[in-house]
Design a protein around this motif. Sequence first.
Motif, PDB file in Angstrom:
ATOM      1  N   SER A 160      13.679  14.317   8.825  1.00 13.63           N
ATOM      2  CA  SER A 160      13.100  13.372   8.800  1.00 13.63           C
ATOM      3  C   SER A 160      11.726  12.845   8.646  1.00 13.63           C
ATOM      4  O   SER A 160      11.002  12.023   8.310  1.00 13.63           O
ATOM      5  N   PHE A 161      11.237  13.152   9.899  1.00 13.72           N
ATOM      6  CA  PHE A 161      10.120  12.749  10.211  1.00 13.72           C
ATOM      7  C   PHE A 161       8.598  14.138   9.695  1.00 13.72           C
ATOM      8  O   PHE A 161       7.445  14.094   9.791  1.00 13.72           O
ATOM      9  N   LEU A 176      -0.674  11.974  -5.163  1.00 12.67           N
ATOM     10  CA  LEU A 176       0.304  11.268  -3.810  1.00 12.67           C
ATOM     11  C   LEU A 176       1.195  10.362  -3.554  1.00 12.67           C
ATOM     12  O   LEU A 176       2.518  11.122  -3.327  1.00 12.67           O
ATOM     13  N   PRO A 178      -7.297   1.324   4.160  1.00 12.51           N
ATOM     14  CA  PRO A 178      -6.686   1.993   2.909  1.00 12.51           C
ATOM     15  C   PRO A 178      -6.480   2.999   3.058  1.00 12.51           C
ATOM     16  O   PRO A 178      -6.626   4.088   2.613  1.00 12.51           O
ATOM     17  N   ARG A 179      -7.391   4.055   4.311  1.00  9.80           N
ATOM     18  CA  ARG A 179      -7.290   5.348   4.420  1.00  9.80           C
ATOM     19  C   ARG A 179      -6.245   5.917   4.357  1.00  9.80           C
ATOM     20  O   ARG A 179      -6.090   6.705   4.099  1.00  9.80           O
ATOM     21  N   ASN A 216       3.849   3.348  -1.432  1.00 10.98           N
ATOM     22  CA  ASN A 216       5.175   4.040  -2.920  1.00 10.98           C
ATOM     23  C   ASN A 216       6.108   3.831  -2.421  1.00 10.98           C
ATOM     24  O   ASN A 216       6.482   3.858  -1.144  1.00 10.98           O
ATOM     25  N   TYR A 232     -12.241   2.395  -2.614  1.00 12.51           N
ATOM     26  CA  TYR A 232     -12.812   2.313  -1.610  1.00 12.51           C
ATOM     27  C   TYR A 232     -14.166   3.034  -1.346  1.00 12.51           C
ATOM     28  O   TYR A 232     -14.070   4.661  -1.917  1.00 12.51           O
ATOM     29  N   ARG A 249      -2.270   6.654   3.359  1.00 12.38           N
ATOM     30  CA  ARG A 249      -1.193   6.893   2.423  1.00 12.38           C
ATOM     31  C   ARG A 249      -0.908   8.124   2.749  1.00 12.38           C
ATOM     32  O   ARG A 249      -0.364   8.224   2.171  1.00 12.38           O
ATOM     33  N   VAL A 250      -1.274   8.796   3.633  1.00 11.02           N
ATOM     34  CA  VAL A 250      -0.154  10.244   3.864  1.00 11.02           C
ATOM     35  C   VAL A 250       0.551   9.840   4.664  1.00 11.02           C
ATOM     36  O   VAL A 250       0.814   8.755   5.917  1.00 11.02           O
ATOM     37  N   ASN A 269      13.393  15.477   3.241  1.00 14.43           N
ATOM     38  CA  ASN A 269      14.052  15.156   3.954  1.00 14.43           C
ATOM     39  C   ASN A 269      15.898  15.216   3.656  1.00 14.43           C
ATOM     40  O   ASN A 269      16.429  14.952   4.374  1.00 14.43           O
ATOM     41  N   HIS A 305       5.049  12.119  -1.785  1.00 12.31           N
ATOM     42  CA  HIS A 305       5.484  12.047  -1.542  1.00 12.31           C
ATOM     43  C   HIS A 305       6.991  12.086  -1.964  1.00 12.31           C
ATOM     44  O   HIS A 305       8.361  12.224  -1.270  1.00 12.31           O
ATOM     45  N   TYR A 362       8.215   5.756  -2.666  1.00 16.90           N
ATOM     46  CA  TYR A 362       8.965   7.172  -1.994  1.00 16.90           C
ATOM     47  C   TYR A 362       8.451   6.802  -0.403  1.00 16.90           C
ATOM     48  O   TYR A 362       9.706   6.893   0.392  1.00 16.90           O
ATOM     49  N   LEU A 363       7.772   6.653  -0.045  1.00 20.94           N
ATOM     50  CA  LEU A 363       6.891   6.451   1.179  1.00 20.94           C
ATOM     51  C   LEU A 363       7.727   5.596   2.041  1.00 20.94           C
ATOM     52  O   LEU A 363       7.862   5.668   2.939  1.00 20.94           O
ATOM     53  N   HIS A 398     -14.491   5.373   0.447  1.00 21.60           N
ATOM     54  CA  HIS A 398     -13.816   6.734   0.949  1.00 21.60           C
ATOM     55  C   HIS A 398     -13.464   7.248   0.134  1.00 21.60           C
ATOM     56  O   HIS A 398     -13.922   8.980  -0.106  1.00 21.60           O
ATOM     57  N   LYS A 416       0.631  -1.153  -0.085  1.00 24.17           N
ATOM     58  CA  LYS A 416      -0.026  -0.128   0.061  1.00 24.17           C
ATOM     59  C   LYS A 416       0.660   1.238  -0.113  1.00 24.17           C
ATOM     60  O   LYS A 416       0.035   2.183  -0.368  1.00 24.17           O
ATOM     61  N   ILE A 460      14.776   5.457   5.740  1.00 26.85           N
ATOM     62  CA  ILE A 460      15.630   6.595   6.502  1.00 26.85           C
ATOM     63  C   ILE A 460      14.620   7.183   7.569  1.00 26.85           C
ATOM     64  O   ILE A 460      16.065   7.762   8.017  1.00 26.85           O
ATOM     65  N   GLN A 461      13.628   6.988   8.351  1.00 28.17           N
ATOM     66  CA  GLN A 461      13.306   7.465   9.922  1.00 28.17           C
ATOM     67  C   GLN A 461      14.059   6.555  10.515  1.00 28.17           C
ATOM     68  O   GLN A 461      14.847   7.203  11.130  1.00 28.17           O
ATOM     69  N   ALA A 471      11.080   4.545   0.656  1.00 24.67           N
ATOM     70  CA  ALA A 471      12.391   4.846   1.328  1.00 24.67           C
ATOM     71  C   ALA A 471      11.747   5.673   2.565  1.00 24.67           C
ATOM     72  O   ALA A 471      12.976   6.114   3.474  1.00 24.67           O
ATOM     73  N   ARG A 472      11.309   6.912   2.981  1.00 24.30           N
ATOM     74  CA  ARG A 472      10.985   7.341   3.585  1.00 24.30           C
ATOM     75  C   ARG A 472      11.002   6.828   5.100  1.00 24.30           C
ATOM     76  O   ARG A 472      11.965   7.000   6.488  1.00 24.30           O
ATOM     77  N   LEU A 506      10.393  12.962   0.242  1.00 24.43           N
ATOM     78  CA  LEU A 506      11.512  12.166   0.744  1.00 24.43           C
ATOM     79  C   LEU A 506      12.491  13.133  -0.072  1.00 24.43           C
ATOM     80  O   LEU A 506      13.522  13.167   0.735  1.00 24.43           O
TER      81      LEU A 506
END
Lengths: 357, 726, 113
Positions: free
Chosen positions: C57-58, C82, A353-354, A32, B174, A356-357, C93, C86, A34-35, B176, A30, A41-42, A37-38, C90
């Motif tokens: 990063s956060f 989205l 699913p809601r 992507n 979905y 995703r941010v 970051n 992201h 980039y997320l 929402h 779910k 990194i975190q 990767a973030r 990144l």
Amino acid sequence: MLIIILRYIFTSKFFSKFYIQNLPLGKWVKMNIYLLARKIIQAIVLAVLMAVIVYVVYRLMPGNPAELFLFGAKHYGATPAQMNALLSELGLSGGKWNLMNFLIYMKDMFTFNFGYDYIRGEPVWEIINYAMPYTLLLLGTALALSFIIGIPLGIVTSWVRGKKSEAFSITISLILNSIPFFILGVILYIYLVSFYHIFPVTSGFSTYYLYHFSWPNFEFVLYKMALPLITLVVIEAAAHVLTMRAAMVSTLGEDYILTARAKGVSEAGIMFRHAARNAMIPVTTRMALEFAGLTGGAVIVEILFSWPGIGHILYYATLMEDYALSEGALFLISLITIIAYVLIDYIHAWLDPRIRV
Amino acid sequence: MEKEMIKLNQGPLLEVKDLSVEFLTDFGNVKALNNINLQIKEGEFIGIVGESGSGKSTLAFSISALLPPNAKVSGYVKFKNDIITSPEISGFSTVKMKRSQRKILTSTMANIRWKGISMIFQGAMNSFNPVYTIGKQIEEVFYIHTDLPKEEVKKKVVDLVKTAHLDPSVLKSYPHELSGGMKQRAIIAMALALSPDLVIADEPTTGLDVISQAKIIEELKRLRKEGKIKTLIIISHDLGVVSQLADRVLVMYGGNIFEEANKDEILEKPFNPYTFELLNSYPSILKTDQILKGIPGNPPDLTKDRPGCVFAERCEFAQQICFETKPKLMEIGERKSYCHFADTIAKDPIKFFTSNLTAGEGALDLLERSDISKNKTLIKLENLKKYFNLRGSASGELFGSISSKKFVRAVDDITLEIKEGEILGLVGESGSGKTTLGRVVLRTLDVTSGHLYVNFSKDSGDDFKDIAKVKEKSKLFKEYRLMTQMIFQDPYDSLNPKMLISDIVTEPVRAHKVTKDPMEMEEMASYTLSLVKLNPPERYMDRYPHELSGGERQRVAMARAFILKPKLLVADEPISMLDVSLRASFLNLILSLRKEFNLTVLYITHDIASAKYISDNILVIYLGEGIEYGSSNDLINNPLHPYTKALIKAIPDVYGMKEFSETDIIGEVGNAIDIPQGCRFYDRCPYRQEKCKNEKPPKRGTENHWYICHFSQEELENIRKNKNQK
Amino acid sequence: MKENTKVILRYISYPIAILLALVFAPLPLWFRGIFPYFQVMPLIIFFSGIFLMVIGSFWDFGARIYLNELMEARIKITDENLKAIHKKELFMNMIYISIGFLYFLVAFIIYYI
């Protein structure tokens, strides 16, 4: 190292078999790329921060192992040159707050080169390496068992809403959840070990039994670890029962449950397919928190039952001002926690699913 | 002919016999249904109308066998040949059932549920499980009730969704991710999956805006024509919605069926006092100036035992007998009425309802509109704008691929004059910026640009001062604050539950330090409470908000707003949370205060009918821009802007049917950030032309009734004709 | 694009300003001789760099608020949007992390002076 571990986890055969190759990627991953990767990194940055905190905390503590060492060295007539050599070997030559010392410390931490134990002179890595399987065994089993017991119990408790069995279950869970680990541990110890001699006095056993699996070995290990495991599982499972029940009750009041019922979905289908999946979402958010509690509890329980794990080592090393050993142990415990956090994040995004941010 | 005969012989599709339902709660037993008898034949569309607490939802739940375990049932519900609700198998007795019994019960129920009886819930709320896709949830129905293979189910679901006029791509999204109207269509598609014999629609349009509501009603009508829906029970608090769809209407109150008759008969000649008074509470855009009476009093407390009629406490026609004995459901020809006097009414309804009238005549002159145009102007708005900065505007620039704009244009360029003693209706869909405009006028929100002139003169002269940019601590601003007050939508949230009513009402007095004398304050409070018809005031002063009903709370809010005798009152959807029977009397309260104290009211609403009833002038707002303004009669009877036309056409009205077609308006409400360059209504306008896209439309019409559009009425008519020819 | 760079520069300016303050603010104390600047400051700046990396990063750089506002204003947000957000996050970051390395560099310079 962490990257290697994470990469190993995400690309291992086990993982790819279930999540990436056999099923369409978009459906299961779910987050992507980039997320993802973030998040990685975190996790790395968090590990670095943990190392810094460990460094600062230990330097702020009163007492100085160098003094301790040098006291002995002076006593036996050491020369100043020998003393300086000792100081630099301990990484203390430039004072506690020296940048170079810190960098050496960081390098050693992330290469798992923790140096030598001050008391016995053994390599710290070996000591931890010896203790690690015990802790992982205890923590992992406790986590899994508390979930396997707690979540279904929570679902069942919400199912029998308004009956006596619900009140019974809630009361018991509340009482168990509010007992601290060390109290329950001591009570269990007094009754089951001292009075009735059901369980062994100490829980230690050789790693031989872990690595050579056979049925009698398994039984033996189970017998040895029963008490620490029960202490951890009972309290954690009670917490899971309470959160799961609360989440289930609020989910069962939603409109879509009524829709499902009108559709003719069976009671079990409503409970497990429709309600439990939604109720799991708040439970997983709390899971990260509870995992931290479990790790803390594991340290206490290990000390209590002389379980030869990292917590046990950490405790005695800190008491003896054994910097090298206790720093290493603490750092590894926090690494495990961070990895668990990353995985929980992933599970959470997969469930809901809601988000995703 | 023969087929019809066979159908008649088969007996009713659904039979409800002597059904009573009680809910066992901690506060006593709530008698939700009393002795309900009902028969539904195949092919009928039945409407059930009732206010909150009338038992209409409980009836729906008993028909679909979904009663909760704390329900105590007597009587039964029979669907075809199966009993689906009875004392033995539903509600309370299921708790103590053995497992084997429950298994048998659930297997028989599973056959009836969705195959026999399916339900359409409020899709705008959360009738779909948020963690599964729409497609998966519709497929689930097939997997439970049929043994079809996977591919066939998928095909069927796609067909279903197409019949509900939805794009098959929604199946992968979905819940929402869909708008309220789309979700509602998906719910309808799901309800028709197994082509059930009976469909129950429980408030299918509540929570949707007027236009989506009209589209859903159209949809249901079309599905009936196509034979997809065979029998329908539609339940709603809105008589308009029910009268659009149903053949036969049941009116419920306090757990009893008060009247049952064909739709036209019930609307023209009600045989029951409750129906009569309920009909008199609905504001309608088609009724000419006629006072709405509303029903006095509060909804009944169903935990109490009463010897007489439930409605007697509020009935204007009640006699001694009504309080002492329960009436019977009398049959008068085909119709049924639950009243002691049903026979008398049936003989000559008009005579009965006019001769026995006891109260309300004094209020009849409320609607007499004095000529306000001679009054002095109280407030002038000139090019008033309120833009909200997107709080993440810096990040907006950073992540700017979605929207390049930085502002929400909540109120954009509104010019308006409000006379003293005028009631101005602000009408718009949710998100149109009407609430923001109300707050900007009160200056609880800062003005972005433009002027807000207020007439501060105490006598007939003019003394305009621009307070758009006046600082909050200035004297002028404080004076303005004293002049203005506001009432909010939700009477449950706007009153502090921990304060006494007298403290709530006198709060403005303390805030503005008008007086510190407690005796004087109490006097003011009791006077104001009696003004808002909470009589006697002493009964209310020492109570807490939770002891009052919704209507009473809203009156308390009104008293709080009115205690300092403000000149301007902003009422933000004050009646949308109230029951229908209480709405009219609240509107009448505003009217009477206006009459007595020359109060100016800014009435904000999405309900055009109530705006028409109460206001002198109406401003229609779309995405922050006033698009049409006129006197209420003019604007309703002769709408000029395409949006107003569609909006008025979309209202489901009790009196009369209008054909609403999809072409009247396109899509759903847009957003106030990415507005079209030219006409704001461009994306949804069926009359749009090339020039609308980039050019700002001019103001047309007269000073008293203007609209914003590129085209005159003749040109619009021509465009429509050309379109129809194509 | 120009606006975009401006915002990025603004986001960069905050940590740089803090770095300058960290470097120069304690100097007067050192001149007075009451603060062991060259012994302590390198480590403090180094720690600040790590702390900055954590924050960088956060922090979502306002993305969540921005998305919420767009949703409230009924703007459709697709998966592509989205993904782009992201990606941008990144990127930011990485910028903050590289500024963290700049802190490290300064710390070294001060250490070796």
